[in-house]
Motif scaffolding. Structure first.
Motif, PDB file in Angstrom:
ATOM      1  N   ILE A 107      -0.024  41.830-100.632  1.00 22.63           N
ATOM      2  CA  ILE A 107      -0.374  40.812 -99.644  1.00 22.63           C
ATOM      3  C   ILE A 107      -1.796  40.338 -99.925  1.00 22.63           C
ATOM      4  O   ILE A 107      -2.745  41.114 -99.905  1.00 22.63           O
ATOM      5  N   VAL A 108      -1.951  39.048-100.193  1.00 20.74           N
ATOM      6  CA  VAL A 108      -3.262  38.501-100.556  1.00 20.74           C
ATOM      7  C   VAL A 108      -3.715  37.375 -99.625  1.00 20.74           C
ATOM      8  O   VAL A 108      -4.888  36.991 -99.644  1.00 20.74           O
ATOM      9  N   MET A 109      -2.790  36.830 -98.810  1.00 19.81           N
ATOM     10  CA  MET A 109      -3.156  35.726 -97.923  1.00 19.81           C
ATOM     11  C   MET A 109      -2.437  35.880 -96.589  1.00 19.81           C
ATOM     12  O   MET A 109      -1.266  36.274 -96.545  1.00 19.81           O
ATOM     13  N   VAL A 110      -3.165  35.575 -95.505  1.00 16.46           N
ATOM     14  CA  VAL A 110      -2.617  35.729 -94.156  1.00 16.46           C
ATOM     15  C   VAL A 110      -2.988  34.507 -93.321  1.00 16.46           C
ATOM     16  O   VAL A 110      -4.121  34.021 -93.392  1.00 16.46           O
ATOM     17  N   GLU A 111      -2.040  34.012 -92.561  1.00 16.56           N
ATOM     18  CA  GLU A 111      -2.317  32.931 -91.604  1.00 16.56           C
ATOM     19  C   GLU A 111      -2.899  33.535 -90.336  1.00 16.56           C
ATOM     20  O   GLU A 111      -2.465  34.606 -89.900  1.00 16.56           O
ATOM     21  N   ALA A 112      -3.894  32.855 -89.753  1.00 16.78           N
ATOM     22  CA  ALA A 112      -4.552  33.416 -88.564  1.00 16.78           C
ATOM     23  C   ALA A 112      -5.116  32.288 -87.718  1.00 16.78           C
ATOM     24  O   ALA A 112      -5.056  31.103 -88.086  1.00 16.78           O
ATOM     25  N   ASP A 119      -8.668  31.215 -85.741  1.00 16.82           N
ATOM     26  CA  ASP A 119     -10.100  31.437 -85.600  1.00 16.82           C
ATOM     27  C   ASP A 119     -10.546  30.915 -84.235  1.00 16.82           C
ATOM     28  O   ASP A 119     -10.101  29.830 -83.813  1.00 16.82           O
ATOM     29  N   PRO A 120     -11.424  31.648 -83.523  1.00 12.33           N
ATOM     30  CA  PRO A 120     -11.840  31.207 -82.181  1.00 12.33           C
ATOM     31  C   PRO A 120     -12.598  29.885 -82.178  1.00 12.33           C
ATOM     32  O   PRO A 120     -12.664  29.230 -81.144  1.00 12.33           O
ATOM     33  N   VAL A 121     -13.156  29.506 -83.314  1.00 12.24           N
ATOM     34  CA  VAL A 121     -13.897  28.244 -83.394  1.00 12.24           C
ATOM     35  C   VAL A 121     -13.120  27.196 -84.185  1.00 12.24           C
ATOM     36  O   VAL A 121     -13.042  26.028 -83.793  1.00 12.24           O
ATOM     37  N   LEU A 122     -12.518  27.609 -85.299  1.00 12.88           N
ATOM     38  CA  LEU A 122     -11.870  26.667 -86.210  1.00 12.88           C
ATOM     39  C   LEU A 122     -10.420  26.382 -85.868  1.00 12.88           C
ATOM     40  O   LEU A 122      -9.866  25.375 -86.306  1.00 12.88           O
ATOM     41  N   GLY A 123      -9.777  27.259 -85.124  1.00 13.54           N
ATOM     42  CA  GLY A 123      -8.349  27.102 -84.868  1.00 13.54           C
ATOM     43  C   GLY A 123      -7.536  27.754 -85.978  1.00 13.54           C
ATOM     44  O   GLY A 123      -7.866  28.829 -86.456  1.00 13.54           O
ATOM     45  N   LYS A 124      -6.489  27.059 -86.445  1.00 11.66           N
ATOM     46  CA  LYS A 124      -5.617  27.625 -87.466  1.00 11.66           C
ATOM     47  C   LYS A 124      -6.336  27.689 -88.817  1.00 11.66           C
ATOM     48  O   LYS A 124      -6.877  26.692 -89.287  1.00 11.66           O
ATOM     49  N   VAL A 125      -6.300  28.858 -89.432  1.00  9.38           N
ATOM     50  CA  VAL A 125      -6.942  29.062 -90.726  1.00  9.38           C
ATOM     51  C   VAL A 125      -6.052  29.966 -91.569  1.00  9.38           C
ATOM     52  O   VAL A 125      -5.070  30.532 -91.073  1.00  9.38           O
ATOM     53  N   ILE A 126      -6.420  30.090 -92.838  1.00 12.30           N
ATOM     54  CA  ILE A 126      -5.792  31.093 -93.694  1.00 12.30           C
ATOM     55  C   ILE A 126      -6.900  31.964 -94.283  1.00 12.30           C
ATOM     56  O   ILE A 126      -7.972  31.469 -94.636  1.00 12.30           O
ATOM     57  N   HIS A 127      -6.632  33.264 -94.342  1.00 13.99           N
ATOM     58  CA  HIS A 127      -7.544  34.206 -94.974  1.00 13.99           C
ATOM     59  C   HIS A 127      -6.982  34.526 -96.351  1.00 13.99           C
ATOM     60  O   HIS A 127      -5.895  35.118 -96.463  1.00 13.99           O
ATOM     61  N   TYR A 128      -7.693  34.133 -97.379  1.00 18.39           N
ATOM     62  CA  TYR A 128      -7.309  34.489 -98.744  1.00 18.39           C
ATOM     63  C   TYR A 128      -8.384  35.428 -99.274  1.00 18.39           C
ATOM     64  O   TYR A 128      -9.522  35.022 -99.511  1.00 18.39           O
ATOM     65  N   GLY A 129      -8.040  36.699 -99.442  1.00 17.24           N
ATOM     66  CA  GLY A 129      -9.057  37.673 -99.796  1.00 17.24           C
ATOM     67  C   GLY A 129     -10.102  37.728 -98.696  1.00 17.24           C
ATOM     68  O   GLY A 129      -9.776  37.831 -97.520  1.00 17.24           O
ATOM     69  N   ASP A 130     -11.373  37.621 -99.080  1.00 17.21           N
ATOM     70  CA  ASP A 130     -12.428  37.648 -98.062  1.00 17.21           C
ATOM     71  C   ASP A 130     -12.906  36.255 -97.673  1.00 17.21           C
ATOM     72  O   ASP A 130     -13.937  36.109 -97.023  1.00 17.21           O
ATOM     73  N   ARG A 131     -12.163  35.217 -98.052  1.00 17.52           N
ATOM     74  CA  ARG A 131     -12.543  33.853 -97.691  1.00 17.52           C
ATOM     75  C   ARG A 131     -11.618  33.286 -96.617  1.00 17.52           C
ATOM     76  O   ARG A 131     -10.427  33.592 -96.581  1.00 17.52           O
ATOM     77  N   VAL A 132     -12.204  32.449 -95.774  1.00 15.75           N
ATOM     78  CA  VAL A 132     -11.471  31.834 -94.673  1.00 15.75           C
ATOM     79  C   VAL A 132     -11.409  30.329 -94.917  1.00 15.75           C
ATOM     80  O   VAL A 132     -12.449  29.672 -95.046  1.00 15.75           O
ATOM     81  N   PHE A 133     -10.191  29.787 -94.986  1.00 11.26           N
ATOM     82  CA  PHE A 133      -9.993  28.385 -95.320  1.00 11.26           C
ATOM     83  C   PHE A 133      -9.472  27.599 -94.123  1.00 11.26           C
ATOM     84  O   PHE A 133      -8.577  28.056 -93.410  1.00 11.26           O
ATOM     85  N   LYS A 134     -10.026  26.431 -93.943  1.00 16.63           N
ATOM     86  CA  LYS A 134      -9.587  25.497 -92.896  1.00 16.63           C
ATOM     87  C   LYS A 134      -9.006  24.258 -93.559  1.00 16.63           C
ATOM     88  O   LYS A 134      -9.597  23.704 -94.489  1.00 16.63           O
ATOM     89  N   GLN A 135      -7.859  23.815 -93.066  1.00 12.09           N
ATOM     90  CA  GLN A 135      -7.219  22.636 -93.647  1.00 12.09           C
ATOM     91  C   GLN A 135      -8.037  21.381 -93.350  1.00 12.09           C
ATOM     92  O   GLN A 135      -8.629  21.253 -92.274  1.00 12.09           O
ATOM     93  N   GLU A 136      -8.091  20.478 -94.323  1.00 12.52           N
ATOM     94  CA  GLU A 136      -8.820  19.228 -94.144  1.00 12.52           C
ATOM     95  C   GLU A 136      -8.064  18.093 -94.821  1.00 12.52           C
ATOM     96  O   GLU A 136      -7.118  18.312 -95.590  1.00 12.52           O
ATOM     97  N   SER A 137      -8.497  16.859 -94.537  1.00 16.87           N
ATOM     98  CA  SER A 137      -7.815  15.687 -95.079  1.00 16.87           C
ATOM     99  C   SER A 137      -8.067  15.561 -96.580  1.00 16.87           C
ATOM    100  O   SER A 137      -9.027  16.111 -97.130  1.00 16.87           O
ATOM    101  N   THR A 138      -7.199  14.814 -97.226  1.00 10.98           N
ATOM    102  CA  THR A 138      -7.363  14.555 -98.660  1.00 10.98           C
ATOM    103  C   THR A 138      -8.686  13.854 -98.929  1.00 10.98           C
ATOM    104  O   THR A 138      -9.377  14.145 -99.914  1.00 10.98           O
ATOM    105  N   PHE A 139      -9.071  12.930 -98.044  1.00 13.56           N
ATOM    106  CA  PHE A 139     -10.323  12.194 -98.228  1.00 13.56           C
ATOM    107  C   PHE A 139     -11.524  13.137 -98.233  1.00 13.56           C
ATOM    108  O   PHE A 139     -12.372  13.076 -99.121  1.00 13.56           O
TER     109      PHE A 139
END
Length: 609
Positions: free
Chosen positions: A440-445, A447-467
């Motif tokens: 297991i390397v990635m988990v959906e979660a 965040d209290p500030v960002l909302g929906k995020v994914i944790h990949y390893g020790d990094r936290v990613f937030k979805q953003e627009s293509t632009f």
């Protein structure tokens, strides 16, 4: 009887051949490995490399290659001592877990209950108080220490409280503690201080008595300039020994012969240090919104993957020194690499050869599948949100975008800029993703500030627009392209302006305005490049490069502003259309770059504070 003896002899011979061949094969493999690393040492001009391997039978192999000191031609031995930098944090983690197992400490204890005199700021203290758990898993939200703190010459050595006072502002939570990981050196020092307060003894004394002595480790020390220390090298020159400010976060030195004992204890879960459950707790992250996460940063213990196989451990880096301790909890095997040359490419090559050697012996698993369907809404661009240090955020942000492409229950996670990095993922159900080794390397979660995020390893990613994902890269590429093109024609422009070869005010003013902008850009980039080549030594204290960077960053902004003013003022003058597009286009992108740097605090940066 004769027949029985012959049969016994045949069986003995077969067994001898079987085990003899296996042993010869194993020794041959290690011998070939040593030869390959010897080649890498020569190829990358490394002063020395010492490494050790522990297999799942407890057998060990140590190799020392090269020189401890190039001037005296002293070869490295198993008694040669290396600085291991941030590997030191693993010792703090073990000490913390020992106190937890003895009932003297709880990871849910608040920070103020143990060290009320250590200042920190937490805007979420009422809803998310800072706990010991957040310290040891680096989920405090603090930024890493400043270049000033990195460059501090800690001799004579400061007390831990005084050392933490050097850069107290770094201990300000940027998000609710326990939501995102962000690596920081000061957290380990605060944790070491907690050990001192609970046990009533200096941390170095505690570590020697309860961690090193039980493993018969005699060379491990936090002392300055320890006996038998190799010389560190960077860019072919010896690096002067400098004691680090955050001693217990990066000040440990140890010999190769003793390093193998520490590695063996970790790989085989030696109960002289911790119980099996204590080791397991160290090797999982609990302190983020991802929950219990095997791919996260544990108790000063990271996850690293080699050919998809999960290893745990830590690495370290100081000017002139590189180190790594990695072990597989599943296969009870591992390796360490110690290097006294600041050469990342050579170090990575050595680590890869050793890790390939170990993982080639692991049995390939069959990929486990799930009937649960992946969330297609996850498809898109992401940017990680837990930058380590805002000081370099202007650079880190450019490379922080990734793309997650989902196809049925599979996904490809890849870097946008620079391209090349990618990982294949498989949906495991319940918002979890794994690699082809069922890790297991990635988990959906959430965040209290960002909302929906994914944790990949020790990094936290937030979805953003293509632009948003691509705009900064497009601006950077266009700006650099125009900068290079205009820089190439600069000598011609200067010569012709000097000789008054241009006719028409528009041609003259447009070129002069652009040359001002180009000159300011060249000066800024020169000092930025010089600083980034050796940030701690060149930017951590006032000097030619650090002050030059501060000055030229301001000149960069002022030059851009003045150039823009001239172009706007003379915009109605007749100018060659191609020249207008090049110069006005470059100025437009330059303005965007200046505003971007202003936003990140890079214009007027005082790097030594």
């Amino acid at each position: 009887m004769s027949t029985l003896l012959k049969l016994t002899g045949v069986i003995f011979l077969l067994l001898f051949c079987r085990f003899g061949i296996a042993e010869a094969h194993q020794l041959g493999g290690v011998s070939a490995l040593d030869e390959k690393i010897q080649e890498l040492v020569q190829q990358h001009r490394l002063s020395s490399v010492s490494y050790g391997i522990v297999d799942n039978n407890g057998a060990t192999h140590i190799a020392t290659i090269g020189m401890a000191d190039l001037q005296s031609k002293n070869a490295v031995t198993q008694d040669t001592v290396y600085r291991v930098a941030s590997v030191s944090k693993m010792i703090v983690g073990i000490a913390i877990m020992q106190l937890v197992e003895s009932g003297q400490l709880n990871l849910d204890d608040t920070l103020v209950s143990h060290v009320p005199d250590v200042p920190f700021k937490n805007p979420w203290r009422d809803t998310a108080p800072l706990k010991v758990l957040h310290l040891v898993e680096n989920t405090t939200g603090w930024r890493d220490i400043s270049l000033k703190a990195f460059a501090y010459n800690n001799e004579p050595r400061l007390s831990l409280v005084d050392a933490l006072a050097v850069d107290a502002e770094s201990r300000t939570s940027r998000w609710p503690p326990g939501s995102r990981h962000a690596y920081t050196n000061s957290a380990a020092v605060v944790a070491a201080l907690i050990v001192e307060r609970i046990t009533g003894m200096p941390f170095a004394v505690y570590a020697q008595q309860y961690i090193f002595a039980p493993l018969d480790i005699n060379s491990a020390t936090y002392a300055n300039n320890p006996t038998n220390l190799a010389t560190g090298y960077a860019k072919g020159s010896a690096v002067e020994y400098k004691p680090v400010l955050m001693t217990y976060a990066g000040g440990l030195s140890i010999s190769t012969g003793d390093a193998i004992k520490l590695l063996s204890a970790l790989a085989n879960r030696n109960e002289a240090l911790l119980s099996p459950s204590g080791y397991e707790r160290m090797e999982h992250s609990h302190g983020t919104n991802a929950g219990i996460f095997p791919a996260g940063y544990g108790v000063y213990n990271y996850a690293r993957y080699y050919d998809g196989w999960r290893f745990r451990g830590h690495d370290g880096s100081l000017p002139g020194w590189l180190s790594e301790f990695s072990y597989s909890p599943e296969f009870n095997t591992g390796f360490f690499v110690l290097q006294n040359t600041e050469n990342g490419a050579g170090f990575r090559a050595v680590v890869k050869v050793i890790s390939d050697y170990l993982t080639a012996q692991f049995p390939a698993p069959e990929l486990e599948k799930t009937d649960e369907h992946a969330n297609k809404a996850l498809h898109g661009y992401y940017r990680y949100q837990n930058l380590r240090n805002p000081t370099i955020a202007f650079l880190e942000r450019i490379a922080s975008s990734n793309k997650l492409a989902i196809n049925e229950n599979q996904a490809l996670f890849s870097g946008v800029f620079p391209p090349g990095w990618h990982r294949e993922l498989h949906y495991a159900g319940q918002g979890k993703w794994k690699n082809d080794k069922n890790e297991i390397v990635m988990v959906e979660a959430n965040d209290p500030v960002l909302g929906k995020v994914i944790h990949y390893g020790d990094r936290v990613f937030k979805q953003e627009s293509t632009f948003l994902a691509l705009a900064d890269k497009v601006v950077l590429v266009c700006w650099l392209l125009l900068f290079v093109v205009l820089s190439l024609v600069t000598p011609v422009w200067i010569y012709k302006l000097w000789k008054n070869r241009y006719t028409g005010e528009g041609a003259v003013f447009t070129r002069r305005a652009t040359l001002i902008s180009l000159a300011s850009t060249w000066s800024f980039l020169l000092f930025l490049l010089l600083g980034l080549m050796s940030p701690i030594t060149r930017l951590g204290s006032p000097g030619v490069v650090s002050v030059g960077l501060w000055f030229t960053s301001i000149i960069f902004a002022l030059g851009t502003a003045y150039s823009t003013y001239l172009l706007i003022r003379h915009r109605n003058l007749a100018v060659n259309p191609v020249l207008r597009i090049l110069c006005y286009g470059f100025t437009l992108f330059q303005i965007i770059v200046v505003l971007y740097l202003c936003w990140h605090g890079t214009i007027g940066i005082v790097s030594w504070q």
